[in-house]
Every structure is written in structure tokens, then in C-alpha cells.
Design an enzyme around this catalytic site. Structure first.
Site, PDB file in Angstrom:
ATOM      1  N   ASN A  21       0.864  -1.175   0.000  1.00 54.51           N
ATOM      2  CA  ASN A  21       0.000   0.000   0.000  1.00 54.51           C
ATOM      3  C   ASN A  21       0.903   1.229   0.000  1.00 54.51           C
ATOM      4  O   ASN A  21       1.429   1.601   1.044  1.00 54.51           O
ATOM      5  CB  ASN A  21      -0.897  -0.024   1.251  1.00 54.51           C
ATOM      6  CG  ASN A  21      -1.756   1.222   1.351  1.00 54.51           C
ATOM      7  OD1 ASN A  21      -1.831   2.008   0.412  1.00 54.51           O
ATOM      8  ND2 ASN A  21      -2.400   1.409   2.488  1.00 54.51           N
ATOM      9  N   LYS A  36       0.138   4.227  -0.407  1.00 56.46           N
ATOM     10  CA  LYS A  36      -0.513   5.438   0.122  1.00 56.46           C
ATOM     11  C   LYS A  36      -0.212   6.625  -0.794  1.00 56.46           C
ATOM     12  O   LYS A  36      -0.074   6.445  -1.999  1.00 56.46           O
ATOM     13  CB  LYS A  36      -0.082   5.687   1.574  1.00 56.46           C
ATOM     14  CG  LYS A  36      -0.281   4.443   2.441  1.00 56.46           C
ATOM     15  CD  LYS A  36      -0.139   4.702   3.893  1.00 56.46           C
ATOM     16  CE  LYS A  36      -0.318   3.385   4.650  1.00 56.46           C
ATOM     17  NZ  LYS A  36      -0.341   3.558   6.091  1.00 56.46           N
ATOM     18  N   HIS A  91      -9.762   1.477   4.275  1.00 54.48           N
ATOM     19  CA  HIS A  91      -8.544   1.654   5.062  1.00 54.48           C
ATOM     20  C   HIS A  91      -8.824   2.642   6.200  1.00 54.48           C
ATOM     21  O   HIS A  91      -9.600   3.584   6.039  1.00 54.48           O
ATOM     22  CB  HIS A  91      -7.414   2.172   4.157  1.00 54.48           C
ATOM     23  CG  HIS A  91      -6.079   2.155   4.839  1.00 54.48           C
ATOM     24  ND1 HIS A  91      -5.704   3.114   5.746  1.00 54.48           N
ATOM     25  CD2 HIS A  91      -5.053   1.272   4.764  1.00 54.48           C
ATOM     26  CE1 HIS A  91      -4.487   2.814   6.202  1.00 54.48           C
ATOM     27  NE2 HIS A  91      -4.068   1.709   5.618  1.00 54.48           N
ATOM     28  N   GLU A 111      -7.237   5.041   7.310  1.00 53.13           N
ATOM     29  CA  GLU A 111      -6.989   6.450   6.971  1.00 53.13           C
ATOM     30  C   GLU A 111      -8.171   7.032   6.204  1.00 53.13           C
ATOM     31  O   GLU A 111      -8.499   8.211   6.344  1.00 53.13           O
ATOM     32  CB  GLU A 111      -5.677   6.561   6.178  1.00 53.13           C
ATOM     33  CG  GLU A 111      -4.468   6.333   7.087  1.00 53.13           C
ATOM     34  CD  GLU A 111      -3.257   5.719   6.414  1.00 53.13           C
ATOM     35  OE1 GLU A 111      -3.177   5.719   5.169  1.00 53.13           O
ATOM     36  OE2 GLU A 111      -2.386   5.224   7.155  1.00 53.13           O
ATOM     37  N   GLU A 171      -5.863  -4.440  10.365  1.00 51.60           N
ATOM     38  CA  GLU A 171      -4.806  -3.451  10.599  1.00 51.60           C
ATOM     39  C   GLU A 171      -5.128  -2.656  11.865  1.00 51.60           C
ATOM     40  O   GLU A 171      -5.889  -1.688  11.815  1.00 51.60           O
ATOM     41  CB  GLU A 171      -4.721  -2.479   9.418  1.00 51.60           C
ATOM     42  CG  GLU A 171      -4.400  -3.145   8.095  1.00 51.60           C
ATOM     43  CD  GLU A 171      -3.807  -2.151   7.101  1.00 51.60           C
ATOM     44  OE1 GLU A 171      -2.703  -2.412   6.640  1.00 51.60           O
ATOM     45  OE2 GLU A 171      -4.439  -1.107   6.832  1.00 51.60           O
ATOM     46  N   GLY A 201       2.112   2.603  10.691  1.00 53.27           N
ATOM     47  CA  GLY A 201       3.074   3.693  10.534  1.00 53.27           C
ATOM     48  C   GLY A 201       3.748   4.104  11.834  1.00 53.27           C
ATOM     49  O   GLY A 201       4.433   5.120  11.896  1.00 53.27           O
ATOM     50  N   SER A 233       3.006  -1.822  10.381  1.00 55.88           N
ATOM     51  CA  SER A 233       4.451  -1.909  10.607  1.00 55.88           C
ATOM     52  C   SER A 233       5.035  -3.285  10.303  1.00 55.88           C
ATOM     53  O   SER A 233       5.939  -3.752  11.000  1.00 55.88           O
ATOM     54  CB  SER A 233       4.800  -1.466  12.033  1.00 55.88           C
ATOM     55  OG  SER A 233       4.413  -0.121  12.248  1.00 55.88           O
ATOM     56  N   GLY A 247       4.821   1.515   4.701  1.00 55.00           N
ATOM     57  CA  GLY A 247       6.169   2.078   4.612  1.00 55.00           C
ATOM     58  C   GLY A 247       7.209   1.142   4.019  1.00 55.00           C
ATOM     59  O   GLY A 247       7.995   1.541   3.147  1.00 55.00           O
TER      60      GLY A 247
HETATM   61  P1  PGA Z   1       2.526   0.538   7.598  1.00 53.25           P
HETATM   62  O1  PGA Z   1       1.082   0.753   6.927  1.00 53.25           O
HETATM   63  O2  PGA Z   1       3.064  -0.766   7.089  1.00 53.25           O
HETATM   64  O3  PGA Z   1       3.343   1.724   7.165  1.00 53.25           O
HETATM   65  O4  PGA Z   1       2.300   0.501   9.077  1.00 53.25           O
HETATM   66  C1  PGA Z   1       0.209  -0.321   6.708  1.00 53.25           C
HETATM   67  C2  PGA Z   1      -1.084   0.164   6.104  1.00 53.25           C
HETATM   68  O5  PGA Z   1      -1.591   1.213   6.526  1.00 53.25           O
HETATM   69  O6  PGA Z   1      -1.635  -0.465   5.195  1.00 53.25           O
END
Ligand code: PGA
Length: 253
Positions: free
Chosen positions: A9, A11, A97, A99, A169, A175, A215, A237
Site C-alpha cells: 500500500n 498510500k 482503510h 486512513e 490493521e 506507521g 508496521s 512504509g
Molecule cells: P505501515 O502501513 O506498514 O506503514 O504501518 C500499513 C497500512 O496502513 O496499510
């Protein structure tokens, strides 16, 4: 057969040049994926065609969008429809998601509408769920995820449900560098599979792919993916570096 998936992802990251470099770097790597293993790359909308061009022929690699709208077409300035995605050769889309739920007011209801619409149009949804820290600290996380799944997915027919990928998640792990432990992930994934089993039966539950996100890194992927109900990861990330994501892909069990 239950699919094992490493999903990226991206983002809202990368310029076009950076996106091309990252896609080409992934394309140049050789992966020994088994029949049930897949890699999905969810890029920003402007890069979908580029991603298809670069990865289109790579075996077991798929290109995804990170969202789409819950209406078929029309006067919705700035939105992207399912038909637009299918016409660009997109096969998967991340929906709901955290977000999107937090910053764009998406609800279980609107996410559920999107899930139904994309399946009707032949696209596989990656349905995201997960609790924030305060909910976990008050020990309400199982109940919270339960209601996200009931309200977001239970209107689906069994045939439609069999096409869904779920990503758990926990928001406190996204993140933040703070990964859920393998035990925490396994416990929630088993809980999710049981919710689906209760409504849709053994076959659909046992074949359901449930990804962990939050993460995921090269250094923790093997441990997470070794859990019996963790079928891979949705990676933010760490998916922006080809070498790191390669390790995660190679960690699929
Ligand atoms: P992250 O994000 O691996 O940076 O924690 C995962 C996601 O939001 O899909």
C-alpha cells in the site's frame, strides 16, 4: 485454496519517476512464488496504467487501487469509479482503510456499498478493519472488529463473500513502528475467521485470506506470516523500498 498475499500500500507517496523506478526494481527481481502466493501493488490512481505496463506480465503480480467511489458514474467531481478501474486493468482495490475512515468519513455502510459494487464488477476488494489503541486498551477490540465486519460485509451473498480479502490493521500499529505481536495478530485473525465461519460456513471461512497490516517489515514478516491464520501482509512504509519488500514477499509461507 487459501491465497497467501504480500500486498503493498503505497498510500500518497512517490512522484511518477520514483514510482517507475520502484516498479522496475520489483519487476527485475525473481520470485519463486507458489501457486497460491500472490503479490498485489496498490499505487496512487495516476500510476495505475504505468504499474500495469511495467508489472502486467509478471507472474502472480497484480495491480490495485487504494480506493474507489460507491456510485457507478456521474457528477462526482474528483472521484474514481469501478468501471474506470476495470478499464485500466486493475484487479484489486483496498477499501475502508483506517486512513479513509478517519480523514474521509468513510463508514461501515459506505465501505460495504463499495465492496458489493466492486465484486459485481469483477474486482477483488481488500476490506480493511482494525481498532484504535483506546479500544484495545479497554479490551473491546474483538467486539469492535466484529461490528466492522458485520456492518461492512454481512450483506454479501456467499458467492460474493468468497471473493473478499480481509486485512486486519490495528490503527495503533500503522506507521508507528509498533507491530502487533504474532500472538495478537493470530488471536484477532482467528476471531475474524470465526465470525465469517458463523455466517458463511467452513468452506468460505477456511479459504478466506486474512492479511495483517501495521508496521510489517522484513525483520518481522516471517514470524507474523508463520501464524496459522495470518495469510500475508498489507504493507505500507516497508513496501516503498524494493529490497525490503522483496524480503517480505519471500517471507510468505
Ligand atoms: P505501515 O502501513 O506498514 O506503514 O504501518 C500499513 C497500512 O496502513 O496499510
Amino acid at each position: 485454496m487459501r491465497r497467501k498475499i504480500a500486498a503493498a500500500n503505497w498510500k500518497m507517496n512517490c512522484t511518477l519517476q520514483e514510482a517507475e523506478d520502484l516498479l522496475k526494481a520489483l519487476n527485475e527481481k525473481n520470485f519463486n512464488l507458489k501457486d497460491n502466493q500472490q503479490v498485489i501493488i496498490a499505487v496512487p490512481f495516476p500510476y495505475l496504467l504505468t504499474a500495469k505496463q511495467i508489472l502486467g506480465d509478471k507472474p502472480s503480480f497484480y495491480v490495485a487501487a487504494q480506493n474507489c467511489y460507491n456510485k457507478v458514474c456521474g457528477a462526482y467531481t474528483g472521484e474514481v469509479s469501478v468501471a474506470m478501474l476495470t478499464s485500466c486493468g486493475v484487479t484489486h482495490v483496498i477499501l475502508g482503510h483506517s486512513e479513509r475512515r478517519e480523514y474521509f468519513n468513510e463508514t461501515n455502510k459506505t465501505v460495504g456499498q463499495k465492496v458489493e459494487l466492486v465484486i459485481e464488477n469483477g474486482i477483488t476488494p481488500i476490506f480493511c478493519c482494525g481498532e484504535e489503541l483506546s479500544i484495545r486498551e479497554s479490551d473491546a477490540h474483538n467486539r469492535f472488529v466484529d461490528s466492522q465486519i458485520r456492518e461492512g460485509l454481512f450483506h454479501l451473498s456467499p458467492d460474493a463473500m468468497s471473493k473478499v480479502i480481509i486485512a486486519y490493521e490495528p490503527i495503533w500499529a500503522i506507521g508507528t513502528g509498533k507491530t502487533a505481536t504474532a500472538d495478537q495478530a493470530q488471536e484477532m485473525h482467528a476471531h475474524i475467521r470465526n465470525i465469517i465461519r458463523g455466517k458463511y460456513g467452513n468452506e468460505i471461512a477456511d479459504n478466506l485470506t486474512i492479511l495483517y497490516g501495521g508496521s510489517v517489515k522484513g525483520s518481522n514478516a516471517v514470524e507474523l506470516f508463520s501464524e496459522p491464520d495470518v495469510d500475508g501482509g498489507l504493507v505500507g512504509g516497508a513496501s516503498l523500498k524494493a529490497d525490503e519488500f522483496e524480503i517480505i514477499i519471500n517471507s510468505l509461507r
